[in-house]
Enzyme design. Structure first.
Site, PDB file in Angstrom:
ATOM      1  N   ARG A  82       0.839  -1.211   0.000  1.00  0.00           N
ATOM      2  CA  ARG A  82       0.000   0.000   0.000  1.00  0.00           C
ATOM      3  C   ARG A  82       0.871   1.256   0.000  1.00  0.00           C
ATOM      4  NH1 ARG A  82      -4.525   0.186   4.538  1.00  0.00           N
ATOM      5  NH2 ARG A  82      -2.703   0.701   5.805  1.00  0.00           N
ATOM      6  N   LYS A 184      -2.767   6.335   1.429  1.00  0.00           N
ATOM      7  CA  LYS A 184      -2.530   6.800   2.794  1.00  0.00           C
ATOM      8  C   LYS A 184      -1.561   7.982   2.749  1.00  0.00           C
ATOM      9  CE  LYS A 184      -2.334   4.504   7.268  1.00  0.00           C
ATOM     10  NZ  LYS A 184      -3.503   5.173   7.824  1.00  0.00           N
ATOM     11  N   GLU A 220     -16.130   6.174   4.882  1.00  0.00           N
ATOM     12  CA  GLU A 220     -15.365   5.658   6.016  1.00  0.00           C
ATOM     13  C   GLU A 220     -15.249   6.748   7.068  1.00  0.00           C
ATOM     14  OE1 GLU A 220     -11.245   4.736   5.219  1.00  0.00           O
ATOM     15  OE2 GLU A 220     -11.137   6.189   3.608  1.00  0.00           O
TER      16      GLU A 220
HETATM   17  N1  PLP Z   1      -9.222   4.164   6.666  1.00  0.00           N
HETATM   18  C1  PLP Z   1      -8.404   5.158   7.030  1.00  0.00           C
HETATM   19  C2  PLP Z   1      -8.727   6.520   6.576  1.00  0.00           C
HETATM   20  C3  PLP Z   1      -7.275   4.885   7.820  1.00  0.00           C
HETATM   21  O1  PLP Z   1      -6.459   5.860   8.193  1.00  0.00           O
HETATM   22  C4  PLP Z   1      -7.027   3.566   8.222  1.00  0.00           C
HETATM   23  C5  PLP Z   1      -5.847   3.244   9.016  1.00  0.00           C
HETATM   24  O2  PLP Z   1      -4.862   2.786   8.558  1.00  0.00           O
HETATM   25  C6  PLP Z   1      -7.913   2.569   7.817  1.00  0.00           C
HETATM   26  C7  PLP Z   1      -8.994   2.892   7.046  1.00  0.00           C
HETATM   27  C8  PLP Z   1      -7.690   1.153   8.218  1.00  0.00           C
HETATM   28  O3  PLP Z   1      -6.666   0.578   7.478  1.00  0.00           O
HETATM   29  P1  PLP Z   1      -5.797  -0.606   8.069  1.00  0.00           P
HETATM   30  O4  PLP Z   1      -6.757  -1.654   8.465  1.00  0.00           O
HETATM   31  O5  PLP Z   1      -4.933  -1.007   6.941  1.00  0.00           O
HETATM   32  O6  PLP Z   1      -5.056  -0.047   9.224  1.00  0.00           O
HETATM   33  C1  COI Z   2      -3.954   3.198  11.539  1.00  0.00           C
HETATM   34  O1  COI Z   2      -4.930   2.579  11.955  1.00  0.00           O
HETATM   35  O2  COI Z   2      -2.837   2.699  11.453  1.00  0.00           O
HETATM   36  C2  COI Z   2      -4.060   4.584  11.123  1.00  0.00           C
HETATM   37  O3  COI Z   2      -3.205   5.057  10.458  1.00  0.00           O
HETATM   38  C3  COI Z   2      -5.209   5.374  11.554  1.00  0.00           C
HETATM   39  C4  COI Z   2      -4.818   6.616  12.250  1.00  0.00           C
HETATM   40  C5  COI Z   2      -6.079   7.361  12.464  1.00  0.00           C
HETATM   41  C6  COI Z   2      -4.105   6.386  13.531  1.00  0.00           C
END
Ligand code: PLP
Ligand code: COI
Length: 342
Positions: A82, A184, A220
């Site tokens: 990612r 991200k 989200e």
């Molecule tokens: N959506 C957003 C905007 C996020 O910042 C995160 C955090 O990483 C997620 C979703 C969840 O992603 P992940 O499960 O890869 O941490």
């Molecule tokens: C994560 O879950 O790793 C994120 O980056 C989300 C952030 C809001 C702490």
């Protein structure tokens, strides 16, 4: 192994400096060999690309102590992939996947006394990131970049841990159609700061963002994807090109289907149908699965059938199975658990 003298069970989600971090520099078209360093500060040009035009992307993953005392990370290969997608979208160089996994492992190993003990409820949060470090004044990508990884022990993202939260439907958009919602990038989070401060001032825990094109579909929150449970125990999760492809959500979809035998549908989810679901959860690395008890849409309260006292039963099963896999209590699918050699 000696642990730091930290009150692990009462940690919140905030930054605490640990021993070492990893730094690699990209100059003249190539990454240097990188190294662990003690210095937690960065010196750069006043005109660095990251400072002027927000050229920065990041990742988030965690290290866990398993039931049998190993230290592991969860699917770091997907974070590397990612980060690659995020970097390409912002015209940044790619940090190679094998080196990403190695850098994460080195940082965890160098900070092993900060990895919370098994059963404490805390984890070591790992933050890999990359940014344009050379001067840029006309709007263009930087020439030089820095990739870093630091770690910090954390507790639950939402105060109260597994207690259901209340969120509001935001009047602000987080991402644009054909924009950067699916990567991200720091800029997406800067976009959400005014909205989250506003939500907190009004007494809400988080925002539900709607699709920026029509403002009728659920996207989200500022830091997690949504997962809904229907009254007949099926999982529904929003499908959209402008949300982050959450590694937690993708893992939960697999867990729901393959471990729990649940039906899963990924499809557009309309705000107008949200009240028909029995359970709602926010899933992400930081959030794990945080139950949502109430969604407030401009004064109209949408109360989930699971209520405000505890996680709904299906969300709880998903939570227990995912955390069981992460902590080594339940056998993981091939390749999900990456053991750190300490
Ligand atoms: N959506 C957003 C905007 C996020 O910042 C995160 C955090 O990483 C997620 C979703 C969840 O992603 P992940 O499960 O890869 O941490
Ligand atoms: C994560 O879950 O790793 C994120 O980056 C989300 C952030 C809001 C702490």
């Amino acid at each position: 192994m000696e642990h730091k003298d930290i009150d692990w069970s009462n940690l919140d989600f905030s930054y605490r400096k640990t021993n070492k971090r990893y730094v690699a520099n990209y100059k003249n078209g190539a990454w240097d060999e990188g190294a662990l360093v003690e210095d937690d500060t960065i010196t750069m040009s006043e005109c660095a690309g990251v400072l002027q035009y927000a050229q920065t992307v990041f990742e988030g993953l965690k290290a866990y102590t398993t039931e049998d005392g190993r230290i592991v990370t969860f699917r770091p290969d997907l974070n590397a992939e990612r980060l690659e997608a995020s970097a390409k979208r912002l015209e940044m160089p790619v940090f190679p996947k094998d080196r990403f996994i190695e850098a994460v492992s080195e940082v965890v190993s160098a900070n092993k006394e900060f990895v919370p003990p098994y059963g404490s409820g805390a984890t070591l949060y790992i933050r890999p990131y990359m940014f344009g470090i050379s001067p840029v004044i006309g709007v263009s990508p930087a020439e030089d970049y820095q990739f870093r990884v630091f770690s910090t022990p954390v507790g639950p993202y939402f105060k109260g841990g597994a207690k259901p939260i209340t969120i509001k439907v935001s009047d602000f958009d987080r991402a644009a159609p054909c924009g950067t919602g699916n990567i991200k990038a720091g800029l997406n989070y800067a976009m959400s700061l005014h909205a989250i401060v506003t939500a907190h001032n009004e007494g809400y825990d988080e925002n539900m963002y709607l699709d920026p094109g029509t403002r009728t579909k659920v996207e989200e929150t500022g830091g997690a994807n949504f997962l809904f449970v229907t009254k007949d125990n099926k999982i529904v999760t929003p499908k959209s090109d402008s949300i982050l492809p959450s590694i937690t959500r993708r893992s939960l979809v697999y867990v729901a289907k393959e471990y729990l035998g649940l039906e899963v549908t990924e499809r557009p989810v309309y705000l107008s149908e949200v009240g028909d679901f029995a359970e709602c959860g926010l899933c992400g690395t930081a959030a794990v699965i945080s139950p949502v008890g109430k969604i407030v849409d401009h004064g109209k309260e949408i109360c989930m059938a699971s209520g405000m006292e505890a996680m709904g039963p299906v969300t709880k099963k998903l939570y227990d199975t995912l955390t069981g896999i992460q902590m080594g209590r339940i056998d993981a699918p091939e390749g999900w658990i990456h053991e750190i050699e300490c």
